[in-house]
Design a protein around this motif. Structure first.
Motif, PDB file in Angstrom:
ATOM      1  N   VAL A   1       0.857  -1.183   0.000  1.00 14.05           N
ATOM      2  CA  VAL A   1       0.000   0.000   0.000  1.00 14.05           C
ATOM      3  C   VAL A   1       0.895   1.236   0.000  1.00 14.05           C
ATOM      4  CG1 VAL A   1      -1.775   1.268   1.251  1.00 14.05           C
ATOM      5  CG2 VAL A   1      -1.794  -1.232   1.251  1.00 14.05           C
ATOM      6  N   CYS A   2       0.674   2.124  -0.986  1.00 13.03           N
ATOM      7  CA  CYS A   2       1.506   3.318  -1.124  1.00 13.03           C
ATOM      8  C   CYS A   2       0.658   4.579  -1.032  1.00 13.03           C
ATOM      9  CB  CYS A   2       2.216   3.300  -2.476  1.00 13.03           C
ATOM     10  SG  CYS A   2       3.451   2.002  -2.625  1.00 13.03           S
ATOM     11  N   PRO A   3       1.236   5.676  -0.530  1.00 15.24           N
ATOM     12  CA  PRO A   3       0.489   6.939  -0.465  1.00 15.24           C
ATOM     13  C   PRO A   3       0.226   7.497  -1.859  1.00 15.24           C
ATOM     14  CG  PRO A   3       2.782   7.289   0.119  1.00 15.24           C
ATOM     15  CD  PRO A   3       2.599   5.815  -0.038  1.00 15.24           C
TER      16      PRO A   3
ATOM     17  N   PHE B   1       7.064   5.876 -12.530  1.00 11.55           N
ATOM     18  CA  PHE B   1       6.124   5.496 -11.482  1.00 11.55           C
ATOM     19  C   PHE B   1       5.691   6.746 -10.730  1.00 11.55           C
ATOM     20  CE2 PHE B   1       9.008   1.941 -12.184  1.00 11.55           C
ATOM     21  CZ  PHE B   1       8.104   0.928 -12.455  1.00 11.55           C
ATOM     22  N   ALA B   2       4.533   6.704 -10.083  1.00  8.77           N
ATOM     23  CA  ALA B   2       3.982   7.873  -9.392  1.00  8.77           C
ATOM     24  C   ALA B   2       4.881   8.371  -8.268  1.00  8.77           C
ATOM     25  CB  ALA B   2       2.591   7.564  -8.847  1.00  8.77           C
ATOM     26  N   ASN B   3       5.516   7.451  -7.544  1.00  6.59           N
ATOM     27  CA  ASN B   3       6.421   7.845  -6.472  1.00  6.59           C
ATOM     28  C   ASN B   3       7.368   6.690  -6.161  1.00  6.59           C
ATOM     29  OD1 ASN B   3       5.080   6.106  -4.526  1.00  6.59           O
ATOM     30  ND2 ASN B   3       3.476   7.662  -4.404  1.00  6.59           N
ATOM     31  N   ASN B   4       8.264   6.911  -5.212  1.00  9.05           N
ATOM     32  CA  ASN B   4       9.276   5.920  -4.861  1.00  9.05           C
ATOM     33  C   ASN B   4       8.660   4.645  -4.294  1.00  9.05           C
ATOM     34  OD1 ASN B   4      11.959   5.313  -4.966  1.00  9.05           O
ATOM     35  ND2 ASN B   4      12.427   6.129  -2.939  1.00  9.05           N
ATOM     36  N   CYS B   5       7.605   4.772  -3.516  1.00 10.15           N
ATOM     37  CA  CYS B   5       6.928   3.608  -2.929  1.00 10.15           C
ATOM     38  C   CYS B   5       6.352   2.709  -4.032  1.00 10.15           C
ATOM     39  CB  CYS B   5       5.823   4.065  -1.979  1.00 10.15           C
ATOM     40  SG  CYS B   5       4.890   2.695  -1.256  1.00 10.15           S
ATOM     41  N   VAL B   6       5.695   3.314  -4.989  1.00  5.11           N
ATOM     42  CA  VAL B   6       5.124   2.545  -6.104  1.00  5.11           C
ATOM     43  C   VAL B   6       6.241   1.877  -6.896  1.00  5.11           C
ATOM     44  CG1 VAL B   6       3.786   2.688  -8.235  1.00  5.11           C
ATOM     45  CG2 VAL B   6       3.080   4.012  -6.240  1.00  5.11           C
TER      46      VAL B   6
END
Length: 142
Positions: free
Chosen positions: A99-101, A126-131
């Motif tokens: 689960v990513c912000p 990707f949308a962000n580093n977590c994704v």
């Protein structure tokens, strides 16, 4: 004595000439390597595209004849590329369950080089580093 020295010098010169003549064509016809080249440069950067991203990390990966380069887990990364037939897009995970912000801070990964003699050029944002971390395999895990 003078005659035997001249004869030895002549024979030595002839032998060197014959060796040079016979070794030249054989060496030229031998293959340079038994493996097609397989080496890529991998990058991870902040930005919406490879052209505008600020590269944070970059590594090299060589897979043939043995795994190597500056990638921290070259053997696993080469195994990922081998399973994907050299296509970095096929190494991504779709079902990590992480689960990513919902924060937009784009991260772009690239792979440029050669796989088994074929040119490889790949870019994914990707949308962000977590994704990005939830989707990448061993190939971009550095």
């Amino acid at each position: 004595m003078r005659r035997s020295t001249a004869m030895i010098a002549c024979m030595a010169g002839t032998a060197v000439g014959l060796v040079a003549l016979t070794a030249g064509p054989a060496a030229a016809s031998e293959p340079h390597s038994l493996y097609s080249p397989s080496a890529v440069v991998l990058t991870v950067g902040q930005g919406e595209s490879a052209a505008t991203a600020a590269v944070e990390r970059a590594v090299t990966l060589t897979c043939k004849p043995t795994a190597g380069g500056t990638h921290p887990d070259a053997k696993a990364a080469c195994a990922d590329l081998e399973r994907a037939h050299g296509q970095p897009a096929l190494t991504l995970n779709d079902d990590s369950g992480r689960v990513c912000p919902r924060i937009y801070a784009p991260v772009t990964v690239t792979a440029d080089g050669v796989w088994e003699g074929r040119r490889v050029s790949y870019e994914q944002t990707f949308a962000n580093n977590c994704v990005a971390h939830s989707r990448v395999s061993h190939l971009f895990d550095f």
